[in-house]
Design an enzyme around this catalytic site. Structure first.
Site, PDB file in Angstrom:
ATOM      1  N   HIS A  19      -4.354  11.076   5.376  1.00  0.00           N
ATOM      2  CA  HIS A  19      -3.179  10.396   5.941  1.00  0.00           C
ATOM      3  C   HIS A  19      -2.533  11.135   7.106  1.00  0.00           C
ATOM      4  O   HIS A  19      -1.819  10.527   7.913  1.00  0.00           O
ATOM      5  CB  HIS A  19      -2.138  10.091   4.858  1.00  0.00           C
ATOM      6  CG  HIS A  19      -1.686  11.292   4.070  1.00  0.00           C
ATOM      7  ND1 HIS A  19      -0.998  12.349   4.618  1.00  0.00           N
ATOM      8  CD2 HIS A  19      -1.818  11.581   2.748  1.00  0.00           C
ATOM      9  CE1 HIS A  19      -0.709  13.234   3.685  1.00  0.00           C
ATOM     10  NE2 HIS A  19      -1.206  12.803   2.534  1.00  0.00           N
ATOM     11  N   GLU A  67       0.756   5.769   0.410  1.00  0.00           N
ATOM     12  CA  GLU A  67       0.049   7.025   0.653  1.00  0.00           C
ATOM     13  C   GLU A  67       0.718   8.078  -0.221  1.00  0.00           C
ATOM     14  O   GLU A  67       1.938   8.015  -0.471  1.00  0.00           O
ATOM     15  CB  GLU A  67       0.101   7.429   2.119  1.00  0.00           C
ATOM     16  CG  GLU A  67      -0.571   6.455   3.074  1.00  0.00           C
ATOM     17  CD  GLU A  67      -2.066   6.297   2.842  1.00  0.00           C
ATOM     18  OE1 GLU A  67      -2.680   7.257   2.305  1.00  0.00           O
ATOM     19  OE2 GLU A  67      -2.610   5.240   3.171  1.00  0.00           O
ATOM     20  N   ASP A 107       0.855  -1.190   0.000  1.00  0.00           N
ATOM     21  CA  ASP A 107       0.000   0.000   0.000  1.00  0.00           C
ATOM     22  C   ASP A 107       0.886   1.233   0.000  1.00  0.00           C
ATOM     23  O   ASP A 107       2.023   1.208   0.490  1.00  0.00           O
ATOM     24  CB  ASP A 107      -0.917   0.014   1.226  1.00  0.00           C
ATOM     25  CG  ASP A 107      -1.911   1.171   1.167  1.00  0.00           C
ATOM     26  OD1 ASP A 107      -2.683   1.246   0.197  1.00  0.00           O
ATOM     27  OD2 ASP A 107      -1.905   2.008   2.083  1.00  0.00           O
ATOM     28  N   ASP A 109      -2.548  -0.312   6.730  1.00  0.00           N
ATOM     29  CA  ASP A 109      -3.490  -0.738   5.698  1.00  0.00           C
ATOM     30  C   ASP A 109      -3.033  -2.038   5.042  1.00  0.00           C
ATOM     31  O   ASP A 109      -3.852  -2.885   4.676  1.00  0.00           O
ATOM     32  CB  ASP A 109      -3.665   0.358   4.649  1.00  0.00           C
ATOM     33  CG  ASP A 109      -4.500   1.523   5.161  1.00  0.00           C
ATOM     34  OD1 ASP A 109      -4.937   1.469   6.325  1.00  0.00           O
ATOM     35  OD2 ASP A 109      -4.709   2.486   4.405  1.00  0.00           O
ATOM     36  N   HIS A 168      -5.452   6.871   7.478  1.00  0.00           N
ATOM     37  CA  HIS A 168      -4.833   5.895   6.585  1.00  0.00           C
ATOM     38  C   HIS A 168      -3.327   5.861   6.837  1.00  0.00           C
ATOM     39  O   HIS A 168      -2.684   6.895   6.994  1.00  0.00           O
ATOM     40  CB  HIS A 168      -5.091   6.275   5.123  1.00  0.00           C
ATOM     41  CG  HIS A 168      -6.493   6.014   4.682  1.00  0.00           C
ATOM     42  ND1 HIS A 168      -6.805   5.254   3.582  1.00  0.00           N
ATOM     43  CD2 HIS A 168      -7.677   6.401   5.204  1.00  0.00           C
ATOM     44  CE1 HIS A 168      -8.120   5.194   3.437  1.00  0.00           C
ATOM     45  NE2 HIS A 168      -8.666   5.901   4.415  1.00  0.00           N
TER      46      HIS A 168
END
Length: 252
Positions: free
Chosen positions: A57, A9, A7, A157, A152
């Protein structure tokens, strides 16, 4: 099989207009078991995040200012992902940003450094058409706690997505044996035409599970226990036979 749940960001939604990666998280699975060999980087994108992305985030420009730039972590990322199967929720988004970062550095395409990709969003839409299939929605659907996810984060995640992926791909959910191809019970003519086969004349091999197969089996049982928040029936020992039971069995 080695898989990496991945994942990212980012500073915004569009790599083509200059948005950059600010965080990468990866969780390693080998034969469907979490190994603990995780990867996590915060990255200085050399620009501010869009207000909407920042609200998601929470990684401020000040916090990221002393973090390594993508060029400094590219080799480590490449080595970690090499030849693995990637598991990503909404894969085109993350892969698009990773390709853009590699292109900015003049490196070979990011796609050359991994074996294949599983997009869990595509899988979820096929399994649950017409329903919400965000990571939070899937956590709720499979009983995976995400109460600690207030913002997040790439590593968090990835850890949640690993659990979701294992739950989604656990395998057969029904113990009903597929009887297609068998004659219906009322078809007495077909039943009468069958001949009983004795296996006494055959030397049937007994194949013991190897260590990797035992580990994979244990991982499936762990997933079942976690999903039902208890001990699955497959871990329970059969009740010891009583003397009365033994007499009844012989009498029968």
């Amino acid at each position: 099989m080695r898989q990496i749940v991945l994942d990212t960001e980012t500073t915004g939604l569009n790599a083509r207009t200059g948005d950059r990666i600010i965080e990468i998280g990866g969780v390693e699975l080998v034969n469907r078991r979490l190994t603990g060999n995780n990867l996590h980087f915060y990255i200085n994108p050399e620009r501010d995040s869009d207000p909407g992305a920042l609200a998601v985030h929470g990684l401020t420009t000040e916090f990221l200012s002393d973090k390594p730039k993508f060029a400094e972590i590219a080799d480590s990322l490449r080595d970690y992902l090499r030849d693995a199967e990637l598991i990503i929720h909404n894969a085109p988004f993350d892969l698009g940003f990773l390709e853009a970062e590699f292109a900015l550095l003049g490196l070979p395409p990011f796609s050359e450094h991994y074996a294949s990709v599983i997009d869990t969003l595509v899988q979820a839409k096929a399994m649950f058409p017409g329903k919400h299939n965000s990571l939070d929605a899937l956590c709720d659907r499979f009983g995976i706690s995400n109460a600690h996810r207030t913002l997040h984060g790439a590593l968090l995640d990835s850890e949640l997505l690993a659990e979701v992926y294992l739950a989604m791909t656990r395998g057969q959910e029904s113990l009903v044996i597929d009887m297609l191809g068998e004659a219906p019970a009322h078809d007495t003519q077909a039943a009468a035409s069958r001949k009983a086969v004795s296996f006494e004349a055959f030397a049937l091999p007994v194949l013991a599970a190897d260590d990797l197969e035992l580990q994979a089996h244990e991982a499936v049982l762990n997933d079942l226990d976690k999903a039902m928040k208890g001990t699955s029936v497959w871990r329970r020992e059969p009740a010891p036979e009583s003397a009365d039971d033994a007499v009844d069995a012989r009498a029968a």
